[in-house]
Design an enzyme around this catalytic site. Sequence first.
Site, PDB file in Angstrom:
ATOM      1  N   PRO A   1       2.221  -1.328   6.805  1.00  0.00           N
ATOM      2  CG  PRO A   1       2.227   0.916   6.188  1.00  0.00           C
ATOM      3  CD  PRO A   1       1.464  -0.347   6.013  1.00  0.00           C
TER       4      PRO A   1
ATOM      5  CG  ASP B   1      -2.215   0.586   8.563  1.00  0.00           C
ATOM      6  OD1 ASP B   1      -1.296   1.191   7.964  1.00  0.00           O
ATOM      7  OD2 ASP B   1      -3.132  -0.029   7.981  1.00  0.00           O
ATOM      8  CG  HIS B   2       3.525   5.041   9.876  1.00  0.00           C
ATOM      9  ND1 HIS B   2       2.902   6.252  10.082  1.00  0.00           N
ATOM     10  CD2 HIS B   2       4.832   5.249  10.174  1.00  0.00           C
ATOM     11  CE1 HIS B   2       3.797   7.157  10.468  1.00  0.00           C
ATOM     12  NE2 HIS B   2       4.980   6.567  10.538  1.00  0.00           N
ATOM     13  NE  ARG B   3      -1.919   0.684   5.036  1.00  0.00           N
ATOM     14  CZ  ARG B   3      -2.677  -0.327   4.612  1.00  0.00           C
ATOM     15  NH1 ARG B   3      -2.771  -0.587   3.313  1.00  0.00           N
ATOM     16  NH2 ARG B   3      -3.335  -1.073   5.461  1.00  0.00           N
TER      17      ARG B   3
END
Length: 610
Positions: A403, A579-581
Amino acid sequence: MDVVVPDLGDFAGVEIIEILVKPGDDVAAEQGLITLETEKATMDVPSPSAGRVGELKVKVGDRVSKGDVILSLTTDGAGTAPDARAVDDRTVRQPKTPRSTGDTTVEQPKAVREPEDKTVEQPRVVRPPDDKTVRQPKSAAGVAPQTIVVPDLGDFADVEVIDVLVKPGDEVTAEQGLVTLETEKASMDVPAPLAGTVLEVKVKKGSRVNAGDPVAVVRATATDAAAGGGTAAVAPSGGGAPAANAATPAAAGAEKANESPTAASAAPISSRASAATLAQTPSAAPAQPPARAAAPAATSAAPTSFGEAHASPSVRKLARELGVELGRVHGSGHKSRVTADDVKAFVKQVMRAGAAVPAARGPALPSLPTVDFAKYGAVETEPLSRIQKISGPRLHASWVNIPHVTQHDEADITELEERRAALKDAAQQRGIKLTPLAFIIRAVTLALAEMPLFKSSLAPDGENLVIKKYTHIGFAADTPNGLVVPVIRDADKKDIYELAKSLATLSDRARTGKLQADDIQGGVFTVSSLGGIGGKFFTPIINAPEVAILGVSRSAWQPVYRDMSFVPRLILPLSLAYDHRVIDGAKAVRFTTRLGEILADAGRLVEAIP
Ligand code: CAO
């Protein structure tokens, strides 16, 4: 000149399993051109000299023999002599070789040893009985256990067993690999000469063996023994004379020449290096194919082509039979070698993912329409470059698996540019081109020191973060063949001059295709600068398994409102994709804000490293 298939020993009609170049490619001396594969081994046919590939005369699936023309190569005339490095026949098994420099056909290096050379004779899969191995007791059923020994390894000694493929009790079929051996340059399986049951395994992973050393004891199945007991010529009970059949040197040798390390890949080292090059390639380096979500360990973050994958011939065969693209399988073996279990795990994972998806939410990705463009006007088809072919799926994998969010920001580099302008000429006199990128990378290393999360990676279990204590920075470099990402080692320990030097050296290697495996591995964070070209803000794709990438665009003078008036300031557009994780928006904007502050502090950037 025409490049032809080298001497293949007793082999003829060998299949081409991969073509590694295309017309127009510039190749270096010894760079692999095509990959040939017999039942048991693969070998690359290397280029006899540096040059440009002209017309390809073969395609994947063709069968070729010694002297068949592979392609035409245009050289500058100077490069036709064999590369000195390749003349080490002992290790590389290559050029014994007569390469003429003219415009005529150039004889390639020998990829396998000449048949007339006794020591070079085609490998024996099994050996005739000898006292040490032959005397096995008859089994109760009357079928003699056979000791399978290491075949003739030519000049190689103390060869490492990198994989033991069977265990006592396993049923094996004729020609099934028992162990995999690996020399510096190639790998080979030692196969069972006949179907039977493994009674004992005589070697361990990591042990070193020589020709004649026992590998395993196998008892032939009754039918095999009855139908052709001699097939077990390896070590027949009682030490009888070996039968002249498929397992004897005479017959097996003719068919299995490539089982010898001498016949295996002529240029595996360079293959691996190029695989690694691509592995780190563009801003790309993405990640894993979609199925990774289901079983991260089974896919690779750095897919390579089938021919480049580090795997033994038997594993390659298995992968081909199962239709597995070997380059996508994560290798859990020695030196990241892909094992048979890795291939099976990959298949299981894909099956699971495939089965789960329709039930949950239909097909994973809708397909794109196929258009017959020729219906609407003239078209021309151009092949993608090798780098593009590999980086494409990886870019896609990163894009669909991670993401991405991109944080745009601006940094005031007015003082930085003043400082750079003041230092540039003196640096130039020392042979250093001081571009803004060296300052930017210096600033990035300082920001990463404060916020190491940005140089972390998600652990494969998806439950932990791996925070790296080192700061190797990758930078996207535009080359004639596509994007690659060389890595500056320990960038945080380098001042702007050292960084500028590294940038120049690595960019030059990237453009001339001379990057080594070490030059493109181990990056923790990537900078993609389009500043030398233009543009304003973009959305770079994360170089997985990294978690962030900084896109830099061209700086421009802008009016900035300060102290009640507009003043001209040089503004650098920044685009941080993350990386939004792993990173949330607040952290991302703190990072770009801090990076902006550091970039504005020119004095700190030019400080010498303590
Ligand atoms: N703003 C204004 N000018 C800039 C600048 C910026 N952000 N960055 C570089 N420049 C200037 C340099 O100062 C240099 O000018 P001078 O010759 O007058 O000093 C000129 O642009 C060219 O710089 P360069 O490209 O030779 O050197 P570099 O260190 O900036 O970059 C490299 C090196 C290898 C990164 C670059 O050549 C390259 O390949 N860039 C493309 C990367 C790319 O394609 N990324 C996209 C990846 S897709 O996601």
